[in-house]
Write a protein that holds these residues in place. Structure first.
Motif, PDB file in Angstrom:
ATOM      1  N   GLN A  62       0.849  -1.191   0.000  1.00 53.65           N
ATOM      2  CA  GLN A  62       0.000   0.000   0.000  1.00 53.65           C
ATOM      3  C   GLN A  62       0.885   1.241   0.000  1.00 53.65           C
ATOM      4  O   GLN A  62       1.994   1.205   0.507  1.00 53.65           O
ATOM      5  CB  GLN A  62      -0.893   0.027   1.248  1.00 53.65           C
ATOM      6  CG  GLN A  62      -1.810  -1.153   1.346  1.00 53.65           C
ATOM      7  CD  GLN A  62      -1.874  -1.668   2.779  1.00 53.65           C
ATOM      8  OE1 GLN A  62      -1.365  -1.061   3.694  1.00 53.65           O
ATOM      9  NE2 GLN A  62      -2.505  -2.811   2.949  1.00 53.65           N
ATOM     10  N   PRO A  63       0.395   2.344  -0.547  1.00 51.58           N
ATOM     11  CA  PRO A  63       1.172   3.590  -0.507  1.00 51.58           C
ATOM     12  C   PRO A  63       1.360   4.061   0.939  1.00 51.58           C
ATOM     13  O   PRO A  63       0.460   3.946   1.771  1.00 51.58           O
ATOM     14  CB  PRO A  63       0.311   4.576  -1.279  1.00 51.58           C
ATOM     15  CG  PRO A  63      -0.662   3.765  -2.045  1.00 51.58           C
ATOM     16  CD  PRO A  63      -0.835   2.485  -1.314  1.00 51.58           C
ATOM     17  N   ILE A  64       2.557   4.564   1.230  1.00 58.68           N
ATOM     18  CA  ILE A  64       2.875   5.070   2.566  1.00 58.68           C
ATOM     19  C   ILE A  64       3.450   6.474   2.396  1.00 58.68           C
ATOM     20  O   ILE A  64       4.295   6.716   1.547  1.00 58.68           O
ATOM     21  CB  ILE A  64       3.890   4.150   3.284  1.00 58.68           C
ATOM     22  CG1 ILE A  64       3.372   2.717   3.350  1.00 58.68           C
ATOM     23  CG2 ILE A  64       4.185   4.677   4.678  1.00 58.68           C
ATOM     24  CD1 ILE A  64       4.381   1.723   3.895  1.00 58.68           C
ATOM     25  N   SER A  65       2.991   7.389   3.232  1.00 54.80           N
ATOM     26  CA  SER A  65       3.418   8.783   3.091  1.00 54.80           C
ATOM     27  C   SER A  65       4.740   9.047   3.810  1.00 54.80           C
ATOM     28  O   SER A  65       5.140   8.314   4.714  1.00 54.80           O
ATOM     29  CB  SER A  65       2.330   9.719   3.618  1.00 54.80           C
ATOM     30  OG  SER A  65       2.109   9.455   4.987  1.00 54.80           O
ATOM     31  N   LYS A  66       5.382  10.143   3.394  1.00 56.38           N
ATOM     32  CA  LYS A  66       6.653  10.574   3.952  1.00 56.38           C
ATOM     33  C   LYS A  66       6.513  10.821   5.455  1.00 56.38           C
ATOM     34  O   LYS A  66       5.503  11.304   5.926  1.00 56.38           O
ATOM     35  CB  LYS A  66       7.071  11.866   3.236  1.00 56.38           C
ATOM     36  CG  LYS A  66       8.307  12.500   3.779  1.00 56.38           C
ATOM     37  CD  LYS A  66       8.593  13.786   3.045  1.00 56.38           C
ATOM     38  CE  LYS A  66       9.779  14.475   3.672  1.00 56.38           C
ATOM     39  NZ  LYS A  66      10.075  15.734   3.019  1.00 56.38           N
ATOM     40  N   GLY A  67       7.561  10.461   6.224  1.00 59.15           N
ATOM     41  CA  GLY A  67       7.567  10.693   7.663  1.00 59.15           C
ATOM     42  C   GLY A  67       6.925   9.576   8.470  1.00 59.15           C
ATOM     43  O   GLY A  67       6.900   9.633   9.693  1.00 59.15           O
ATOM     44  N   THR A  68       6.406   8.550   7.825  1.00 62.88           N
ATOM     45  CA  THR A  68       5.774   7.430   8.526  1.00 62.88           C
ATOM     46  C   THR A  68       6.849   6.430   8.952  1.00 62.88           C
ATOM     47  O   THR A  68       7.759   6.116   8.197  1.00 62.88           O
ATOM     48  CB  THR A  68       4.755   6.716   7.603  1.00 62.88           C
ATOM     49  OG1 THR A  68       3.832   7.671   7.115  1.00 62.88           O
ATOM     50  CG2 THR A  68       4.027   5.611   8.335  1.00 62.88           C
ATOM     51  N   ARG A  69       6.718   5.933  10.177  1.00 63.87           N
ATOM     52  CA  ARG A  69       7.638   4.897  10.656  1.00 63.87           C
ATOM     53  C   ARG A  69       7.196   3.570  10.046  1.00 63.87           C
ATOM     54  O   ARG A  69       6.043   3.197  10.122  1.00 63.87           O
ATOM     55  CB  ARG A  69       7.624   4.831  12.179  1.00 63.87           C
ATOM     56  CG  ARG A  69       8.683   3.869  12.707  1.00 63.87           C
ATOM     57  CD  ARG A  69       8.867   3.938  14.190  1.00 63.87           C
ATOM     58  NE  ARG A  69       9.895   4.747  14.769  1.00 63.87           N
ATOM     59  CZ  ARG A  69      11.168   4.859  14.413  1.00 63.87           C
ATOM     60  NH1 ARG A  69      11.591   4.259  13.359  1.00 63.87           N
ATOM     61  NH2 ARG A  69      12.022   5.581  15.088  1.00 63.87           N
ATOM     62  N   VAL A  70       8.152   2.866   9.421  1.00 60.70           N
ATOM     63  CA  VAL A  70       7.866   1.587   8.762  1.00 60.70           C
ATOM     64  C   VAL A  70       8.757   0.491   9.338  1.00 60.70           C
ATOM     65  O   VAL A  70       9.802   0.766   9.922  1.00 60.70           O
ATOM     66  CB  VAL A  70       8.068   1.684   7.230  1.00 60.70           C
ATOM     67  CG1 VAL A  70       7.050   2.604   6.591  1.00 60.70           C
ATOM     68  CG2 VAL A  70       9.481   2.087   6.887  1.00 60.70           C
ATOM     69  N   LYS A  71       8.309  -0.719   9.140  1.00 60.73           N
ATOM     70  CA  LYS A  71       9.058  -1.888   9.597  1.00 60.73           C
ATOM     71  C   LYS A  71       9.250  -2.828   8.414  1.00 60.73           C
ATOM     72  O   LYS A  71       8.343  -3.016   7.606  1.00 60.73           O
ATOM     73  CB  LYS A  71       8.284  -2.600  10.706  1.00 60.73           C
ATOM     74  CG  LYS A  71       8.960  -3.847  11.216  1.00 60.73           C
ATOM     75  CD  LYS A  71       8.176  -4.498  12.340  1.00 60.73           C
ATOM     76  CE  LYS A  71       8.883  -5.753  12.775  1.00 60.73           C
ATOM     77  NZ  LYS A  71       8.291  -6.353  13.932  1.00 60.73           N
ATOM     78  N   VAL A  72      10.427  -3.436   8.325  1.00 60.88           N
ATOM     79  CA  VAL A  72      10.705  -4.408   7.261  1.00 60.88           C
ATOM     80  C   VAL A  72       9.992  -5.710   7.617  1.00 60.88           C
ATOM     81  O   VAL A  72      10.174  -6.266   8.690  1.00 60.88           O
ATOM     82  CB  VAL A  72      12.225  -4.653   7.110  1.00 60.88           C
ATOM     83  CG1 VAL A  72      12.492  -5.728   6.065  1.00 60.88           C
ATOM     84  CG2 VAL A  72      12.946  -3.370   6.759  1.00 60.88           C
ATOM     85  N   VAL A  73       9.149  -6.182   6.699  1.00 59.15           N
ATOM     86  CA  VAL A  73       8.394  -7.406   6.957  1.00 59.15           C
ATOM     87  C   VAL A  73       8.883  -8.579   6.110  1.00 59.15           C
ATOM     88  O   VAL A  73       8.654  -9.735   6.449  1.00 59.15           O
ATOM     89  CB  VAL A  73       6.881  -7.199   6.717  1.00 59.15           C
ATOM     90  CG1 VAL A  73       6.297  -6.278   7.757  1.00 59.15           C
ATOM     91  CG2 VAL A  73       6.612  -6.681   5.321  1.00 59.15           C
ATOM     92  N   LYS A  74       9.565  -8.266   5.002  1.00 62.59           N
ATOM     93  CA  LYS A  74      10.056  -9.324   4.130  1.00 62.59           C
ATOM     94  C   LYS A  74      11.237  -8.770   3.345  1.00 62.59           C
ATOM     95  O   LYS A  74      11.329  -7.570   3.104  1.00 62.59           O
ATOM     96  CB  LYS A  74       8.942  -9.751   3.176  1.00 62.59           C
ATOM     97  CG  LYS A  74       9.278 -10.934   2.297  1.00 62.59           C
ATOM     98  CD  LYS A  74       8.064 -11.472   1.571  1.00 62.59           C
ATOM     99  CE  LYS A  74       7.783 -10.669   0.322  1.00 62.59           C
ATOM    100  NZ  LYS A  74       6.766 -11.264  -0.543  1.00 62.59           N
ATOM    101  N   LYS A  75      12.141  -9.644   2.979  1.00 58.96           N
ATOM    102  CA  LYS A  75      13.283  -9.199   2.198  1.00 58.96           C
ATOM    103  C   LYS A  75      13.479 -10.126   1.008  1.00 58.96           C
ATOM    104  O   LYS A  75      13.191 -11.317   1.076  1.00 58.96           O
ATOM    105  CB  LYS A  75      14.541  -9.148   3.041  1.00 58.96           C
ATOM    106  CG  LYS A  75      14.967 -10.474   3.589  1.00 58.96           C
ATOM    107  CD  LYS A  75      15.605 -10.311   4.935  1.00 58.96           C
ATOM    108  CE  LYS A  75      15.844 -11.617   5.614  1.00 58.96           C
ATOM    109  NZ  LYS A  75      14.689 -12.269   6.120  1.00 58.96           N
ATOM    110  N   GLU A  76      13.927  -9.540  -0.089  1.00 57.90           N
ATOM    111  CA  GLU A  76      14.292 -10.268  -1.289  1.00 57.90           C
ATOM    112  C   GLU A  76      15.645  -9.732  -1.717  1.00 57.90           C
ATOM    113  O   GLU A  76      16.191  -8.846  -1.072  1.00 57.90           O
ATOM    114  CB  GLU A  76      13.239 -10.050  -2.386  1.00 57.90           C
ATOM    115  CG  GLU A  76      11.875 -10.604  -2.040  1.00 57.90           C
ATOM    116  CD  GLU A  76      10.802 -10.223  -3.050  1.00 57.90           C
ATOM    117  OE1 GLU A  76      11.101  -9.447  -3.983  1.00 57.90           O
ATOM    118  OE2 GLU A  76       9.681 -10.708  -2.903  1.00 57.90           O
ATOM    119  N   VAL A  77      16.153 -10.203  -2.816  1.00 63.80           N
ATOM    120  CA  VAL A  77      17.447  -9.738  -3.285  1.00 63.80           C
ATOM    121  C   VAL A  77      17.356  -8.262  -3.652  1.00 63.80           C
ATOM    122  O   VAL A  77      16.662  -7.890  -4.588  1.00 63.80           O
ATOM    123  CB  VAL A  77      17.928 -10.563  -4.495  1.00 63.80           C
ATOM    124  CG1 VAL A  77      19.249 -10.034  -5.014  1.00 63.80           C
ATOM    125  CG2 VAL A  77      18.033 -12.021  -4.128  1.00 63.80           C
ATOM    126  N   GLY A  78      18.013  -7.416  -2.868  1.00 56.40           N
ATOM    127  CA  GLY A  78      18.041  -5.988  -3.131  1.00 56.40           C
ATOM    128  C   GLY A  78      16.753  -5.247  -2.820  1.00 56.40           C
ATOM    129  O   GLY A  78      16.632  -4.068  -3.114  1.00 56.40           O
TER     130      GLY A  78
END
Length: 150
Positions: free
Chosen positions: A127-143
């Motif tokens: 989903q789109p997230i606006s500037k200044g929002t605290r985010v958390k990494v939920v998944k990682k892929e290559v790069g």
């Protein structure tokens, strides 16, 4: 050579154990041929030692050929299934537990990057997230780091 023929049952068991050790330690169950051969050598040597088979090289040859074939027929599919089974469950790591504040809007139209551990990671979100929002990494892929708002 005479010593091996005089002690054929014990020799078969020893060679069978060596075949199993090579299969496990050196090849790591990559091929099952030595496993089947090693088991058949141990079985035939044990049967000769117990007196169920005559202790001559021709009996040893035929019994091992038949036992190797039978063991291969019986054990091939179960061992292959064991070798191919893998878990589809995602593994957690400390890397996925990082959180940070977005420096710009994150949406499908603009690529957004975050520097972590000396690497520029592309950020993506469902989903789109606006500037200044605290985010958390939920998944990682290559790069790529997939993030969601906290």
């Amino acid at each position: 050579m005479a010593f091996v023929l005089d002690n054929l049952a014990q020799s078969l068991i020893i060679v069978g154990i060596l075949a199993l050790v090579i299969e496990v330690a050196v090849l790591g169950f990559a091929t099952f041929v030595l496993l089947f051969l090693g088991l058949s050598l141990i079985f035939s040597g044990t049967m000769m030692y117990a007196g169920l088979l005559s202790e001559d090289w021709l009996s040893a040859l035929w019994v091992n050929a038949v036992l190797t074939f039978v063991l291969a027929l019986i054990l091939w599919k179960p061992l292959l299934r064991l070798q191919q089974s893998s878990s589809e469950k995602a593994l957690g790591s400390d890397f996925a537990d990082i959180d940070f504040v977005l420096e710009a809007d994150l949406n499908a139209e603009h690529k957004q990057y975050h520097s972590y551990s000396g690497i520029q990671w592309q950020l993506k979100s469902e989903q789109p997230i606006s500037k200044g929002t605290r985010v958390k990494v939920v998944k990682k892929e290559v790069g790529v780091m997939w993030v969601k708002a906290i």
